[in-house]
Write a protein that holds these residues in place. Sequence first.
Motif, PDB file in Angstrom:
ATOM      1  N   SER A   1       0.812  -1.222   0.000  1.00 59.82           N
ATOM      2  CA  SER A   1       0.000   0.000   0.000  1.00 59.82           C
ATOM      3  C   SER A   1       0.849   1.276   0.000  1.00 59.82           C
ATOM      4  N   VAL A   2       2.159   1.154   0.161  1.00 59.11           N
ATOM      5  CA  VAL A   2       3.011   2.335   0.317  1.00 59.11           C
ATOM      6  C   VAL A   2       2.966   3.238  -0.918  1.00 59.11           C
ATOM      7  N   GLU A   3       2.893   2.652  -2.101  1.00 60.73           N
ATOM      8  CA  GLU A   3       2.813   3.483  -3.307  1.00 60.73           C
ATOM      9  C   GLU A   3       1.522   4.294  -3.319  1.00 60.73           C
ATOM     10  N   ILE A   4       0.441   3.698  -2.864  1.00 62.93           N
ATOM     11  CA  ILE A   4      -0.837   4.427  -2.784  1.00 62.93           C
ATOM     12  C   ILE A   4      -0.713   5.587  -1.797  1.00 62.93           C
ATOM     13  N   ILE A   5      -0.105   5.324  -0.635  1.00 67.37           N
ATOM     14  CA  ILE A   5       0.111   6.376   0.360  1.00 67.37           C
ATOM     15  C   ILE A   5       0.945   7.503  -0.242  1.00 67.37           C
ATOM     16  N   PHE A   6       2.015   7.131  -0.937  1.00 69.42           N
ATOM     17  CA  PHE A   6       2.896   8.122  -1.562  1.00 69.42           C
ATOM     18  C   PHE A   6       2.129   8.984  -2.567  1.00 69.42           C
ATOM     19  N   ASN A   7       1.312   8.347  -3.397  1.00 73.40           N
ATOM     20  CA  ASN A   7       0.550   9.096  -4.401  1.00 73.40           C
ATOM     21  C   ASN A   7      -0.478  10.025  -3.746  1.00 73.40           C
ATOM     22  N   GLU A   8      -1.102   9.565  -2.667  1.00 72.41           N
ATOM     23  CA  GLU A   8      -2.050  10.426  -1.953  1.00 72.41           C
ATOM     24  C   GLU A   8      -1.330  11.633  -1.354  1.00 72.41           C
ATOM     25  N   LEU A   9      -0.147  11.411  -0.804  1.00 73.21           N
ATOM     26  CA  LEU A   9       0.618  12.516  -0.230  1.00 73.21           C
ATOM     27  C   LEU A   9       1.056  13.510  -1.304  1.00 73.21           C
ATOM     28  N   GLN A  10       1.314  13.026  -2.509  1.00 74.75           N
ATOM     29  CA  GLN A  10       1.649  13.940  -3.592  1.00 74.75           C
ATOM     30  C   GLN A  10       0.481  14.888  -3.875  1.00 74.75           C
ATOM     31  N   THR A  11      -0.743  14.373  -3.800  1.00 76.45           N
ATOM     32  CA  THR A  11      -1.910  15.250  -4.018  1.00 76.45           C
ATOM     33  C   THR A  11      -2.040  16.259  -2.879  1.00 76.45           C
ATOM     34  N   ASP A  12      -1.708  15.848  -1.661  1.00 75.90           N
ATOM     35  CA  ASP A  12      -1.774  16.763  -0.524  1.00 75.90           C
ATOM     36  C   ASP A  12      -0.739  17.878  -0.666  1.00 75.90           C
ATOM     37  N   ILE A  13       0.452  17.524  -1.130  1.00 75.74           N
ATOM     38  CA  ILE A  13       1.490  18.528  -1.376  1.00 75.74           C
ATOM     39  C   ILE A  13       1.026  19.512  -2.444  1.00 75.74           C
ATOM     40  N   GLU A  14       0.452  18.982  -3.501  1.00 75.38           N
ATOM     41  CA  GLU A  14      -0.043  19.836  -4.593  1.00 75.38           C
ATOM     42  C   GLU A  14      -1.117  20.797  -4.090  1.00 75.38           C
ATOM     43  N   ALA A  15      -2.062  20.274  -3.296  1.00 77.83           N
ATOM     44  CA  ALA A  15      -3.145  21.122  -2.768  1.00 77.83           C
ATOM     45  C   ALA A  15      -2.584  22.213  -1.867  1.00 77.83           C
ATOM     46  N   THR A  16      -1.589  21.871  -1.057  1.00 77.36           N
ATOM     47  CA  THR A  16      -0.986  22.850  -0.156  1.00 77.36           C
ATOM     48  C   THR A  16      -0.205  23.897  -0.936  1.00 77.36           C
ATOM     49  N   TYR A  17       0.519  23.469  -1.937  1.00 77.04           N
ATOM     50  CA  TYR A  17       1.311  24.399  -2.749  1.00 77.04           C
ATOM     51  C   TYR A  17       0.397  25.395  -3.475  1.00 77.04           C
ATOM     52  N   LEU A  18      -0.680  24.895  -4.054  1.00 76.93           N
ATOM     53  CA  LEU A  18      -1.600  25.768  -4.782  1.00 76.93           C
ATOM     54  C   LEU A  18      -2.430  26.632  -3.839  1.00 76.93           C
ATOM     55  N   GLY A  19      -2.667  26.111  -2.633  1.00 75.46           N
ATOM     56  CA  GLY A  19      -3.562  26.800  -1.708  1.00 75.46           C
ATOM     57  C   GLY A  19      -2.895  27.775  -0.766  1.00 75.46           C
ATOM     58  N   ASP A  20      -1.565  27.794  -0.737  1.00 71.86           N
ATOM     59  CA  ASP A  20      -0.860  28.677   0.179  1.00 71.86           C
ATOM     60  C   ASP A  20       0.117  29.555  -0.601  1.00 71.86           C
TER      61      ASP A  20
ATOM     62  N   ALA B   1       2.203  31.523   0.426  1.00 74.76           N
ATOM     63  CA  ALA B   1       3.497  31.621   1.099  1.00 74.76           C
ATOM     64  C   ALA B   1       4.426  30.464   0.771  1.00 74.76           C
ATOM     65  N   ALA B   2       3.888  29.389   0.194  1.00 78.84           N
ATOM     66  CA  ALA B   2       4.715  28.221  -0.133  1.00 78.84           C
ATOM     67  C   ALA B   2       5.584  28.527  -1.345  1.00 78.84           C
ATOM     68  N   LYS B   3       6.880  28.515  -1.148  1.00 78.90           N
ATOM     69  CA  LYS B   3       7.810  28.842  -2.231  1.00 78.90           C
ATOM     70  C   LYS B   3       8.136  27.634  -3.102  1.00 78.90           C
ATOM     71  N   SER B   4       8.003  26.434  -2.539  1.00 79.71           N
ATOM     72  CA  SER B   4       8.288  25.223  -3.306  1.00 79.71           C
ATOM     73  C   SER B   4       7.631  24.034  -2.616  1.00 79.71           C
ATOM     74  N   LYS B   5       7.515  22.945  -3.347  1.00 79.26           N
ATOM     75  CA  LYS B   5       6.968  21.719  -2.767  1.00 79.26           C
ATOM     76  C   LYS B   5       7.948  21.104  -1.772  1.00 79.26           C
ATOM     77  N   ASP B   6       9.245  21.285  -2.021  1.00 79.85           N
ATOM     78  CA  ASP B   6      10.248  20.810  -1.070  1.00 79.85           C
ATOM     79  C   ASP B   6      10.053  21.481   0.294  1.00 79.85           C
ATOM     80  N   GLU B   7       9.748  22.769   0.274  1.00 73.07           N
ATOM     81  CA  GLU B   7       9.524  23.491   1.524  1.00 73.07           C
ATOM     82  C   GLU B   7       8.345  22.903   2.296  1.00 73.07           C
ATOM     83  N   ILE B   8       7.312  22.508   1.588  1.00 77.05           N
ATOM     84  CA  ILE B   8       6.142  21.919   2.234  1.00 77.05           C
ATOM     85  C   ILE B   8       6.521  20.627   2.948  1.00 77.05           C
ATOM     86  N   VAL B   9       7.292  19.780   2.275  1.00 78.74           N
ATOM     87  CA  VAL B   9       7.702  18.507   2.866  1.00 78.74           C
ATOM     88  C   VAL B   9       8.585  18.734   4.087  1.00 78.74           C
ATOM     89  N   ARG B  10       9.486  19.671   3.992  1.00 80.60           N
ATOM     90  CA  ARG B  10      10.477  19.861   5.045  1.00 80.60           C
ATOM     91  C   ARG B  10       9.975  20.707   6.208  1.00 80.60           C
TER      92      ARG B  10
END
Length: 274
Positions: free
Chosen positions: A85-104, A106-115
């Motif tokens: 199931s880890v690949e599914i979890i990873f893909n879901e988290l990618q959508t969460d990163i995308e939503a956060t990047y587009l929705g904030d 102040a987010a300068k990069s997707k790397d910043e969101i992860v870190r």
Amino acid sequence: MDKNFINKLYQSHTHCKECPPGSLIHSFFEHLLGLLFPNFANEPVRSEDELNNRIEEVKTLLNRILVKNQNGQKNEQIIADFFDSVEIIFNELQTDIEATYLGDPAAKSKDEIVRAYPGFYAIAAYRIAHQLYKQNIENIPRLITEYAHSKTGIDIHPGAKIGQYFCIDHGTGIVIGETAVIGENVKLYQGVTLGALSVRKEDALIQRHPTIEDHVIIYAGATILGGNTVVGHHSVIGGNVWLTSSVAPNSKIYYKAHMHNELDKTTDTIIYKP
């Protein structure tokens, strides 16, 4: 201390089953997150062999946890099912990163969101813990999300059902209960509670927390309670709203404050605007 009390403590220790230490569970979560996101890891891998070795290390950590947890199930199958199931979890988290990047903005990069973003960290803990929860693993899922809670102030029960493209902005003080259902493209701000009305213990198996449909924004400090409460899709819930009844799709609900007047007993109101 009293001798009888000491004996009572001793008896409680002798009857306590061995449990995996919190540090082991935390290490499993952190290592898995570093495996999925190299910019979160202490050091990225430099070869495919090294990557495979790290995968085996994380599997070993999970096995040690399961052995200590004494769940009576076959650990090999649990581990195999989880890593399938880890690949599914990873893909879901990618959508969460995308939503956060587009929705904030102040987010300068997707790397910043992860870190750096506590919302992402809490969501990652939830998605990993939720898979173990679905596999009927006792204790461990809750300990993972509570670890994230202690670090971020965001309390997501692993039993909640949360769709893709989930964005938590700021996040401190968010509470999402066990039976909450959240659709896709939902955004929550700090201090939001998706909770239960006061219920009896025997109601534990029914839905006690609200349903939030797709494309909903809930602003800071809003409290939404009850298993029969549904927030319809494409709605906006304003800050500090207290909500215990359902909302039609495409609604805007906000809290309107009045200066309190002792003469006419004016009180704060909630205004529904479809």
